[in-house]
Design a protein around this motif. Sequence first.
Motif, PDB file in Angstrom:
ATOM      1  N   THR A 294       0.904  -2.943   4.249  1.00  0.00           N
ATOM      2  CA  THR A 294       0.177  -3.773   3.292  1.00  0.00           C
ATOM      3  C   THR A 294      -1.265  -3.892   3.753  1.00  0.00           C
ATOM      4  O   THR A 294      -1.630  -3.443   4.855  1.00  0.00           O
ATOM      5  CB  THR A 294       0.795  -5.182   3.198  1.00  0.00           C
ATOM      6  N   ASP A 295      -2.056  -4.541   2.935  1.00  0.00           N
ATOM      7  CA  ASP A 295      -3.454  -4.723   3.321  1.00  0.00           C
ATOM      8  C   ASP A 295      -3.615  -5.742   4.436  1.00  0.00           C
ATOM      9  O   ASP A 295      -4.688  -5.873   5.016  1.00  0.00           O
ATOM     10  CB  ASP A 295      -4.295  -5.150   2.101  1.00  0.00           C
TER      11      ASP A 295
ATOM     12  N   GLN B  44       0.818  -1.207   0.000  1.00  0.00           N
ATOM     13  CA  GLN B  44       0.000   0.000   0.000  1.00  0.00           C
ATOM     14  C   GLN B  44       0.856   1.265   0.000  1.00  0.00           C
ATOM     15  O   GLN B  44       0.702   2.141  -0.843  1.00  0.00           O
ATOM     16  CB  GLN B  44      -0.941   0.006   1.220  1.00  0.00           C
TER      17      GLN B  44
END
Length: 802
Positions: free
Chosen positions: A35-36, A22
């Motif tokens: 990150t997700d 991200q």
Amino acid sequence: MRLLLIFIVFLSAPALLAAQYQQHNLQGSTLTVDTDEGAVTLNFYQNDVVEAFYQAKGVKQLPSFSISQSPADIALRLQETADKLILSSAGLTVNIEKSPLKLSYYRSGKLLLAEEQGYVQNADNQQHGFRFALTPGEKLLGGGERALGMDRRGQKFPLYNKAHYGYSTESSQMYFSLPLLLSSNKYILLFDNSAKGEADLGATDKNVLQFSAEGGRSSYVVVAGDSYPQLVSNYTALTGRQPLPARWTLGNYASRFGYHTEVEARAVVQKFRDAKLPLDAIVLDLYWFGPDIQGHMGNLDWDRTAFPHPEQMLADFSADGVNTILVTEPFVLTTSKRWQQAVAAGAIARGLDGQPKTFDFYFGNTGLIDVFSEQGQNWFWQIYQSLTEQGVAGVWGDLGEPEVHPEDTVHAIGMANEVHNAFGHQWADMVYSGMQQHFPAKRPFIMMRAGAPGSQRFGMVPWTGDVDRSWGGLKPQVELALTMGLSGFGYIHSDLGGFAGGETFDKELYIRWLQYGVFQPVFRPHAQEHIAPELVFHDKDTIDTLRPWLNLRYQLLPYNYTLAYQNSVSGMPLMRPLFFYDETNTALLDEKNSYLWGDAFLVAPVTEPGVTSWPVQLPGGVWFDYFSTKRYAGTTKVEVPVTLNTIPVLVKAGSFVPMTKPVQSTQDYSSEQLTLHYYADSSIDCAKGEMYEDDGKTPDAIAKGEFERLNFYYLNDNGTQKFELRRSGDYNGKPQSREVTLVVHNQSAKPSHISIDGRYIQLVPQPARFARLENVAYYDKASRQLSIKVDWQADLTQLAIR
């Protein structure tokens, strides 16, 4: 509770989506990638050392027990493309693929290590870990104490400290498990996790290395270096280096299971003195706090019936140069005198019901001290403080895996399986920190059989556990020691003679084990008492055979103490694998029977009965048999003749070996009279050596600058042999001058001229005249040895021989 989930053997839950990049943020030496599925942090501790810390959403993270270094102020360069980030230091480059997130590590443009799938997790049973790709031909060393061969690739084993009583030639799980590997591709990989787990080194999939654990920390560290010694140095800089032990640590120990009374303990010390055999320590096993094996663990106070005057005994031993070490355990039996006290102090780890957890094991019904809690540490430490004030010199922590550790035990920071492998580590930390605070003038001695990566920084002296008293028990000891030494534990050693079993005394086995022990970091015969482990209790022939070996141990104190110094400042193990000599010879990575003792010696313990010769793998170069002076060269395996009085001990050409006269204890040690051996050979044009000296007891002597370094140099200058003796530094008690006898081995001819600082010295014809005169020389044609006596007072003394 996921960051990345895939289907592999130890993870059975359905695969979920991989983590997607991200954004990122670089602050100093730390890069955070969001990150997700959570954050990934890359921390650079050195240019060659980086940690990848995966912080999945909702996953509990324990602290790092291994890392002692703070992230350094390192200049990092970050590049970004559409599909990756490239983070570089002066020594390492990390490629970070964005989708899915995956890390690869490079050094000088060459791939070192790559995540195969990266972080993996099982949402059902909380196992998590990492998967890495292995390269063809890559060898993997490490994993802690295991008898599996040096190269552990293709093996799968538990990451769980567990006693293996009476082990012999094979063991996949032992007392000191380490989630740590050294690769032939010149990296060290540390899985920074204290929990119960497993390592699969290409057993399930030959191309995949995977670590898994039941909780703990989801972090790993990559250590790079240009050489294997540099790898070890970088790793120990990260996890901490072994403090320099007191000089007496390198002496002889009287130890058994165990001395029942004060009378017996005093008698064994006196027996060593009467036999004129050196002794520096006595180890008291569990009888010091109870009359028998069961029912008393946790008393941790003198049984005054058996030991009526312990304070006086300790003082008398100390005055005689004998240091007393007491066994302690982390278990407090419900039948012990301290049980109610420990419960009231909140020192006992609890169960799921919130009450002190009790359970049965061999020694009785017990609780376990919670060394992770402040209450447990405070209560336990006050016992050590009291014993140290009485005069106890060293701590022996036994059963610290812990030997029995029910899964439903609740510790201050987590459940039993989450912290199991860090228990001995935290215990050693507690003792070491207490000693630093309350006894700052002492160098701590802390002997323990279990710990974790980094435990060496607390002065831990580990041993290889309850080995079988057999030839099979002796065989894996070099492998165990080399593996642990590469992992930072320079003082790993074995119970000399073997501990468990053995119904009759095997004289040859005993002799061979103690001969090997001379070139081990700690010389401590120890065994069950039905066969005496102490040399003084054996027949005259056994004593006469081993007396020169024990004396040699003490003669080598200047050399051995220098190895201890080198370990303290660089992490270099005292016992070193042969591949340290020639890193291009990958076959040496598998050598588990021969080893280097420092730089000068190559040792190959005899591990079979009745032999007249023993195979020795040569690593290259030129070597001389210490006993026969025979010259060997090359990289072949040679058969070295042996008798019961000898094992293969070779000395490298170009080596300086400082030695002193043998003493009855290190209390009497002095380097005022020094014999400096140099092993000459036509293949060596220049050489150097060193010797470290201090008072043998001042803590932090190196940091305080309270030491002296003696450096030795050799140069063949167009046929003239030149030696330089240099000294620098100061400490309390330093000799202002030294009588040095330089012994040049393999001196092919009688010299025509010898000078010291430009002054000609006499070459006398008889050894008797040499012995009583100063600044003279003597050449022995039969042994090809040239001896030169030097009054060394100046900071620089030069000798010339032609």
